[in-house]
Design an enzyme around this catalytic site. Structure first.
Site, PDB file in Angstrom:
ATOM      1  N   GLY A 459       0.515  -0.685  -0.089  1.00 48.65           N
ATOM      2  CA  GLY A 459      -0.600   0.311  -0.431  1.00 48.65           C
ATOM      3  C   GLY A 459       1.536   1.428  -0.076  1.00 48.65           C
ATOM      4  N   ARG A 623      17.221  11.239  -0.344  1.00 46.51           N
ATOM      5  CA  ARG A 623      16.520  11.312  -1.896  1.00 46.51           C
ATOM      6  C   ARG A 623      14.851  11.077  -1.623  1.00 46.51           C
ATOM      7  NH1 ARG A 623      17.943  11.426  -7.500  1.00 46.51           N
ATOM      8  NH2 ARG A 623      19.515  12.902  -6.985  1.00 46.51           N
ATOM      9  N   THR A 629       3.730   9.447  -3.395  1.00 49.22           N
ATOM     10  CA  THR A 629       3.893   8.389  -2.377  1.00 49.22           C
ATOM     11  C   THR A 629       4.271   8.620  -0.883  1.00 49.22           C
ATOM     12  OG1 THR A 629       5.797   7.098  -3.112  1.00 49.22           O
ATOM     13  CG2 THR A 629       2.996   7.004  -4.363  1.00 49.22           C
ATOM     14  N   GLY A 697      14.529   5.516   2.458  1.00 44.90           N
ATOM     15  CA  GLY A 697      13.838   4.356   2.606  1.00 44.90           C
ATOM     16  C   GLY A 697      12.422   5.847   3.744  1.00 44.90           C
ATOM     17  N   GLY A 699       8.812   6.743   5.736  1.00 44.50           N
ATOM     18  CA  GLY A 699       7.729   5.659   5.988  1.00 44.50           C
ATOM     19  C   GLY A 699       7.256   5.559   7.766  1.00 44.50           C
ATOM     20  N   GLU A 700       8.016   4.708   8.466  1.00 39.95           N
ATOM     21  CA  GLU A 700       7.973   5.418   9.667  1.00 39.95           C
ATOM     22  C   GLU A 700       8.346   5.929  10.497  1.00 39.95           C
ATOM     23  OE1 GLU A 700       9.337   1.095   8.626  1.00 39.95           O
ATOM     24  OE2 GLU A 700       8.399  -0.233  10.270  1.00 39.95           O
TER      25      GLU A 700
HETATM   26 MO1  MOS Z   1       7.257  -2.061   9.420  1.00 38.10          MO
HETATM   27  S1  MOS Z   1       6.927  -2.573  11.588  1.00 38.10           S
HETATM   28  O1  MOS Z   1       8.887  -2.691  10.063  1.00 38.10           O
HETATM   29  O2  MOS Z   1       5.766  -3.804   7.990  1.00 38.10           O
END
Ligand code: MOS
Length: 741
Positions: A459, A623, A629, A697, A699-700
């Protein structure tokens, strides 16, 4: 239509799988149907500790549509995975004995013609138990012999003699992953071979574990996961339902569908453990950190070895000569904890960044300045240089965008009408590593490209960013690049976790694309070809056209025509990335992402209403390949951080160990209505330590630190320091009387 190569990286691109998702044509794991498919529904334990003393399945077996009720007597062989058999948190095979470790543990499985029949029959399986008193308490006693994660100097004496100190304990509750897509398995068995449609963040690990536990060679197991309705770490590793579905398919030689209910998702597919962290910080009067200690505790199930690594970022976030991070756990009668978005660092930074804010208050110092003052020059855990670190710029850029210089430090002194405003800040960090990855790239005579890897898009936009990487090197338009992911038979790709897929895929995709281009140019120079007699190294591919390097793409030939005219259907290349742990150069660098959150909350004491009103976040994640996204990842993480700060809490009933708010009405997650305007800025400094595009990378990291920024803002507005998440209205009703501004 082709574009100049560089423009495919760093732009704002819609998801290439967006139209499929919006039109309902994207087939998720539980959407698969096959002739003869049967439905399986588990029977779940109604105690949290004890043993099964008897089970009566006779009535259920006679109910309409029921084919079989599986118990430990007839489920057939399921094996405990050994070392090297991949990762699974709950290693005990389902239905393997009569012991109950947690509420909701599967004790039987009903298989019927329809879901409704199986559900009804499951209610009529009578189980008797010998019940022990469960312990599901989230209060944890300090570990007697904790592990030392990292240590330097003499933190005890430096703390004892520090002129300014804080010593507080912070607690975060168990949180349950609530992806909207339920966990599910559709299992198809054919003559010793399993095809398993799974909700998984790792097709390759899933295959390894399932093969070991089913007792068949890996070649006889194929995992398929084309789309995931998110996972948040809850779908990283297999769970018992997948084994039950596969075993039932094997036993009955019929396709089996097992969809885990929302209620079961609070019991048997993992959660983020509660944490309890004592923070001791000592500083000089001018704000130099002299000592930092973090003693953290988390909860394990009765079995299992999950570690919530709360100290992940602590050792290198700030400069201090004396530091110690210790880790300890307690066992409780609860389901298995597992990774949840930003595992370790997210609860860890809640404590570290809260303590930093409390230290700033104790010093009467601006919390942004305190952080800048303690910026390290190298990673002080090991003396390694940082590959690329711009935390100070995250703080200063964020402060400027937020208008931090207008902050009045006095608690409760900022207002908007009747609303008391609170401003809070926190820093954040997240790991950056590369996992081994393989991919293949094929250039076709019809002018399209085909890219394949077993990694998955959970996703986050992986389909799109991989297509961008190929487009960047070939100039083939995104609409002509087909990306195939999420099948374990494709070139082995990495798990989707730790925000590592993008950074891991860059070198492999680069190598595979260049290999395919080299084949193409070789074909172009063949006898009778468009460039017969020209040396391949005088040619290049750009804007999807093969041309001489000293000429423009328009003077060249579309690559598909080169192949078609040579009667070649396609050319292809393979690429492989090494894991970053394998590279001695990378081992000598400290590679992490950084960021800063600025939060404004509004507290209306008359109506006891607390809202997050404004968020400014600045991320230093290398980068950014796709700003759309990428921003979407950070925004989503911030919404989750808002939930962590103000809403999420899994409550276990102390009498029987049941998670009692096991539904989306009682377990509150943040929704759009809770979400203010979120201003995300990427600093966009390429970090070439991990790959040629400079991508680390993202996200988290957007979730890390966020809860501390909220609780610090709440303190700034109300004078109440919440050290036990989430912030509740009840905490604030006892707020000291606010003086009018
Ligand atoms: Mo994430 S908790 O590394 O899917």
């Amino acid at each position: 239509m082709g574009k100049s190569p560089a423009s495919y990286i760093g732009g704002d691109f819609s998801r290439i799988d967006g139209p499929l998702k919006c039109s309902g044509r994207a087939v998720y794991s539980s959407d698969f149907n096959f002739p003869g498919l049967l439905y399986a529904v588990p029977v779940c334990a109604t105690i949290a500790s004890g043993r099964i003393t008897g089970m009566d399945t006779a009535k259920a077996e006679r109910m309409p549509g029921v084919h079989v009720v599986y118990t430990r007597h007839n489920i057939g062989p399921l094996h405990r995975p050994g070392k090297g058999d991949g990762t699974i948190d709950e290693k005990r095979p389902p239905l393997s004995d009569d012991t109950i470790h947690y509420w909701g543990q599967y004790v039987a499985l009903v298989v019927a013609d329809t879901f409704e029949q199986a559900t009804d029959a499951a209610r009529h399986v009578k189980v008797s138990y010998q019940e022990d008193t469960p312990d599901v308490s989230t209060q944890l006693a300090a570990a007697e012999k904790p592990d030392v994660d990292t240590e330097r100097g003499d933190p005890e004496s430096a703390f004892a003699s520090a002129p300014v100190k804080v010593d507080h304990t912070y607690r975060s509750p168990p949180e349950t992953h609530n992806p909207i897509e339920l966990h599910a398995s559709v299992a198809v068995y054919d003559n010793g071979h399993f095809t398993l449609y799974e909700t998984t963040q790792s097709t390759m690990n899933h295959r390894k574990v399932m093969a070991a536990m089913l007792g068949v060679p890996q070649e006889q197991v194929k995992i398929i996961m084309h789309y995931l309705g998110s996972g948040f770490g809850g779908k990283l590793w297999p769970w018992p339902h997948a084994l039950l579905a596969a075993a039932a398919a094997r036993n009955l030689e019929r396709p089996i569908k097992l969809v885990v209910s929302r209620k079961m998702m609070f019991e048997s597919v993992g959660h983020r453990t509660n944490t309890q962290q004592r923070m001791r910080l000592g500083a000089s009067h001018d704000g130099k950190l002299l000592s930092l200690q973090q003693d953290y505790l988390w909860t394990r199930s009765r079995e299992g070895d999950y570690k919530e690594n709360c100290g992940e970022a602590t050792g290198f976030l700030y400069s201090t000569p004396n530091l110690r991070v210790t880790a300890g756990y307690a066992r409780r009668d609860v389901g298995y904890p597992t990774a949840m978005r930003g595992p370790g660092a997210v609860p860890g930074l809640y404590a570290v960044e809260s303590a930093m804010d409390e230290l700033a208050v104790a010093l009467d110092m601006d919390p942004v300045q305190l952080r800048i003052k303690n910026e390290p020059k190298v990673d002080e855990t090991n003396g390694h240089p940082f590959s690329s670190r711009h935390l100070v710029e995250c703080l200063t850029t964020g402060a400027e965008k937020f208008g931090w210089d207008k902050r009045q430090a006095k608690v409760g002194s900022m207002r908007d009408g009747d609303t008391v405003l609170g401003w809070g800040v926190a820093a954040c960090s997240w790991m950056a590593q590369r996992l081994p990855a393989q991919i293949s790239v094929q250039l076709n005579a019809d002018g399209s490209a085909h890219v394949a890897s077993a990694t998955q898009d959970i996703g986050t936009g992986t389909y799109t960013v991989i297509a961008q990487m190929v487009a960047q090197l070939t100039g083939i338009g995104l609409d002509r690049i087909e990306v195939k992911l999420g099948e374990s038979t494709l070139p082995p790709g990495p798990l989707s976790g730790g925000s590592m897929v993008t950074g891991s895929m860059v070198p492999a995709t680069d190598e595979a694309t260049r290999a395919a281009i080299s084949q193409l140019l070789h074909t172009a120079t063949g006898s009778g070809g468009h460039f017969a007699g020209v040396s391949a190294d005088q040619l290049t591919l750009s804007e999807g056209r093969v041309h001489r390097k000293d000429q423009a793409p328009d003077d060249g030939v579309p690559f598909g025509k080169i192949l078609a005219d040579a009667r070649v259907d396609h050319v292809s290349g393979k690429g492989q990335s090494k894991g970053s742990g394998d590279d001695p150069k990378e081992k000598k660098l400290s590679i992490h992402s950084y960021g800063a959150h600025f939060v404004e909350i509004g507290w209306q004491p008359d109506i006891a209403r607390l809202r997050v009103r404004r968020v400014v976040t600045v991320i230093d994640g290398g980068r950014v390949i796709n700003t759309r996204t990428g921003r979407n990842q950070i925004e989503g993480a911030i919404v989750m951080g808002l939930g962590m700060a103000m809403l999420e809490d899994t409550e276990y009933d102390s009498r029987n160990g049941a998670p009692i708010n096991s539904n989306l009405a009682d377990y509150l997650v943040a929704s759009h209505a809770d979400t203010p305007e979120i201003d995300v800025t990427f600093l966009d400094y390429p970090d070439y330590a991990l790959n040629a595009l400079g991508a680390r990378g993202i996200g988290e990291i957007g979730l890390a630190g966020f809860a501390a920024a909220v609780t610090s803002a709440v303190y700034h507005a109300t004078g109440v320091r919440v050290r036990d998440l989430p912030v509740r209205i009840e905490d604030l009703l006892n707020a000291p009387e606010q003086s009018a501004a």
